[in-house]
Structures are given as C-alpha cells and as structure tokens.
Design a protein around this motif. Sequence first.
Motif, mmCIF file in Angstrom:
data_model
loop_
_atom_site.group_PDB
_atom_site.id
_atom_site.type_symbol
_atom_site.label_atom_id
_atom_site.label_comp_id
_atom_site.label_asym_id
_atom_site.label_seq_id
_atom_site.Cartn_x
_atom_site.Cartn_y
_atom_site.Cartn_z
ATOM 1 N N UNK A 248 2.009 -6.830 16.712
ATOM 2 C CA UNK A 248 2.207 -8.141 16.095
ATOM 3 C C UNK A 248 3.617 -8.329 15.543
ATOM 4 N N UNK A 249 4.445 -7.282 15.538
ATOM 5 C CA UNK A 249 5.810 -7.421 15.036
ATOM 6 C C UNK A 249 6.734 -6.445 15.747
ATOM 7 N N UNK A 250 7.972 -6.898 15.982
ATOM 8 C CA UNK A 250 9.056 -6.012 16.399
ATOM 9 C C UNK A 250 9.823 -5.641 15.141
ATOM 10 N N UNK A 251 10.028 -4.361 14.902
ATOM 11 C CA UNK A 251 10.853 -3.922 13.775
ATOM 12 C C UNK A 251 12.069 -3.198 14.337
ATOM 13 N N UNK A 252 13.237 -3.784 14.112
ATOM 14 C CA UNK A 252 14.495 -3.143 14.473
ATOM 15 C C UNK A 252 15.031 -2.469 13.222
ATOM 16 N N UNK A 253 15.057 -1.149 13.226
ATOM 17 C CA UNK A 253 15.464 -0.411 12.032
ATOM 18 C C UNK A 253 16.482 0.654 12.374
ATOM 19 N N UNK A 254 17.010 1.281 11.332
ATOM 20 C CA UNK A 254 17.949 2.378 11.491
ATOM 21 C C UNK A 254 17.197 3.629 11.947
ATOM 22 N N UNK A 255 17.950 4.610 12.457
ATOM 23 C CA UNK A 255 17.335 5.855 12.901
ATOM 24 C C UNK A 255 17.057 6.805 11.740
ATOM 25 N N UNK A 256 17.438 6.455 10.539
ATOM 26 C CA UNK A 256 17.292 7.334 9.379
ATOM 27 C C UNK A 256 15.869 7.871 9.270
ATOM 28 N N UNK B 84 0.839 -1.206 0.000
ATOM 29 C CA UNK B 84 0.000 0.000 0.000
ATOM 30 C C UNK B 84 0.872 1.253 0.000
ATOM 31 N N UNK B 85 1.930 1.241 0.790
ATOM 32 C CA UNK B 85 2.805 2.406 0.921
ATOM 33 C C UNK B 85 3.464 2.758 -0.417
ATOM 34 N N UNK B 86 4.034 1.750 -1.062
ATOM 35 C CA UNK B 86 4.807 2.060 -2.264
ATOM 36 C C UNK B 86 3.934 2.331 -3.488
ATOM 37 N N UNK B 87 2.624 2.024 -3.391
ATOM 38 C CA UNK B 87 1.705 2.338 -4.479
ATOM 39 C C UNK B 87 0.805 3.515 -4.132
ATOM 40 N N UNK B 88 1.135 4.199 -3.054
ATOM 41 C CA UNK B 88 0.414 5.412 -2.641
ATOM 42 C C UNK B 88 -1.071 5.143 -2.370
ATOM 43 N N UNK B 89 -1.324 4.014 -1.709
ATOM 44 C CA UNK B 89 -2.690 3.637 -1.342
ATOM 45 C C UNK B 89 -2.777 3.385 0.166
ATOM 46 N N UNK C 253 6.442 2.579 10.839
ATOM 47 C CA UNK C 253 4.973 2.650 10.798
ATOM 48 C C UNK C 253 4.476 3.154 9.442
ATOM 49 N N UNK C 254 5.218 4.052 8.819
ATOM 50 C CA UNK C 254 4.816 4.549 7.505
ATOM 51 C C UNK C 254 5.184 3.563 6.407
ATOM 52 N N UNK C 255 6.393 3.043 6.451
ATOM 53 C CA UNK C 255 6.871 2.110 5.435
ATOM 54 C C UNK C 255 5.962 0.893 5.327
ATOM 55 N N UNK D 78 8.328 -18.080 16.697
ATOM 56 C CA UNK D 78 8.960 -16.804 16.392
ATOM 57 C C UNK D 78 9.780 -16.945 15.115
ATOM 58 N N UNK D 79 9.764 -15.905 14.289
ATOM 59 C CA UNK D 79 10.672 -15.806 13.151
ATOM 60 C C UNK D 79 11.481 -14.527 13.301
ATOM 61 N N UNK D 80 12.772 -14.621 13.019
ATOM 62 C CA UNK D 80 13.654 -13.452 12.987
ATOM 63 C C UNK D 80 14.094 -13.297 11.537
ATOM 64 N N UNK D 81 13.684 -12.217 10.911
ATOM 65 C CA UNK D 81 13.812 -12.062 9.461
ATOM 66 C C UNK D 81 14.602 -10.802 9.143
ATOM 67 N N UNK D 82 15.446 -10.876 8.125
ATOM 68 C CA UNK D 82 16.169 -9.718 7.642
ATOM 69 C C UNK D 82 15.502 -9.137 6.415
ATOM 70 N N UNK D 83 15.502 -7.815 6.299
ATOM 71 C CA UNK D 83 14.882 -7.161 5.151
ATOM 72 C C UNK D 83 15.588 -5.840 4.876
ATOM 73 N N UNK D 84 15.268 -5.269 3.727
ATOM 74 C CA UNK D 84 15.910 -4.023 3.299
ATOM 75 C C UNK D 84 14.886 -3.135 2.608
ATOM 76 N N UNK D 85 14.972 -1.830 2.882
ATOM 77 C CA UNK D 85 14.082 -0.838 2.280
ATOM 78 C C UNK D 85 14.847 -0.058 1.224
ATOM 79 N N UNK D 86 14.264 0.019 0.033
ATOM 80 C CA UNK D 86 14.878 0.762 -1.058
ATOM 81 C C UNK D 86 14.274 2.162 -1.125
ATOM 82 N N UNK D 87 15.106 3.175 -0.976
ATOM 83 C CA UNK D 87 14.623 4.551 -1.046
ATOM 84 C C UNK D 87 14.108 4.894 -2.435
ATOM 85 N N UNK D 88 14.657 4.267 -3.468
ATOM 86 C CA UNK D 88 14.302 4.620 -4.832
ATOM 87 C C UNK D 88 12.886 4.228 -5.218
#
Length: 247
Positions: A96-104, A70-75, A110-112, A229-239
């Motif tokens: 329902x999820x813990x998100x460990x992310x950068x401070x950027x 929804x976020x990346x399609x502006x919905x 929550x938005x992503x 429990x699952x511990x998963x790695x992911x990456x967000x693309x700014x582009x």
Amino acid sequence: MNSPSPAAISLPAEPKPARRSLLRGALSGAAAVGAALAVGVSPASAAPRPRPRPGTPAEALRELEAGNRRWRTYREKHPDETRDVREALISGQHPFAVVLSCVDSRVPPELVFDQGLGDLLTVRSAGEVLDEAVLGSVAYGVLELNIPLVLVLGHQSCGAVRAAVEAEESGERLPAHIQYLADQITPAIDHSLEGDARVDATVDANVRLVRARLAAEPDLATRVAAGRLAVVGARYELTNQRVHRVD
C-alpha cells in the motif's frame, strides 16, 4: 507524522485497472508457479485471501502513522508474518506504500512502521539519492502495482548527508562512487547554518528536494493531480523513533 489534512482524507480511492500489465502478469505468474512448487501447493490453492488494504493516499498515511506509533511505544504487532500470509503472497503482492529511505541500518522501514510481508515496497539508497534504478523502482510500485503513496524518508544523523556537507566544505573528493552520492545531495545543503546544524537542516532540505523531483515526474504528477497518489516527505528521529512530516 502529522495527520493528513481533511482535503487529503477525502481523496478518491484508486480505481481498479482495466487490465493487468504484461510485465506485472509475467512476474507474478512466474513467481506463483515457482514458489508454489517449492512449498508443495498448486498456484490455485495459494490464491490470496482478501485483506483490507489502504486504498487512498490518506488511508496509507494513517496506516504508517499507526504503525510508527506502535513502534516508538514498544507495542509492535509484527503483522503479516504468519504462514497463511506467506502462502497467500505466493500468487501476488499488493503493497500500500512505496517508502524511499536511506540505507542506514538503523532505519529499516518495515520495522519503523511496524509492517510485514507484502505491506511496503521499499527502495533504499544512501541519502535517498535518485538515479534511474531508484526512479524505475518507485515508478514500478506506482504504475504497475497501483500504490497510492510514496514516502521519502530521511533520518536524523544521516551519514551520507554529513559526508556531502563535509566534502563541500573541505573541497576534498570522496572515494569512488561515494562522490556521486555527495554530488546529488550537494544542491540541498543549507548554507545559512554551520556545523551540526547545517547537517541537520540539510537532511530536511534533501528530503524536500527528492520529494519534489519525484512529484514532478510526469507519470507520477498525473496521478498526484488526479488525487490518486501522494508523494510525501518525512523524517525519522533516532532519539525517540518518531516519524514526522517534512513539508
């Protein structure tokens, strides 16, 4: 993010704990009384209404995937921000999820993932660096709130990763506590590449390193082994604002 495998989808739901922990009970009870008085309602009248929540690692991943779509399609729906939700959350939280992310500032979880109040327990440190406070915060979400998913979220053009790479190459010390961050990221540096490619590859390698460290924590590893429990790695693309798995 890629969809979870069929095996992941069949993971069992989180069993209801036999008793509330003393810590969780004290914190939520104090919050309920204080917040209820502040808005002029009694704790009893602020009891949360049942809301469907992902109960397994696979369900939690699917919810994050749908939110990022929804976020990346502006919905965006901007869910769980209504007055009813705010009042229901006075007496407790059930993320329902813990998100460990950068401070950027460009990567607010929550938005992503298009989530709202009470949906995510977010822990943020530059470069997703782990220390005792970060580890304790993640463990609190898993062990006290029974959250079934921990997502380690790196991102394109991470400044902390770039600083670590450039500091190692130059041999110069970084200011004050920033050097601590670089020291934690340095083991993930990909020396097979050069320049921007090295930084980009190190973003992924750092996510893998942090994910592995979390998954190896004894209390978390026990839940992973049991399928709770699952511990998963992911990456967000700014582009393109897409989140994808980093395996």
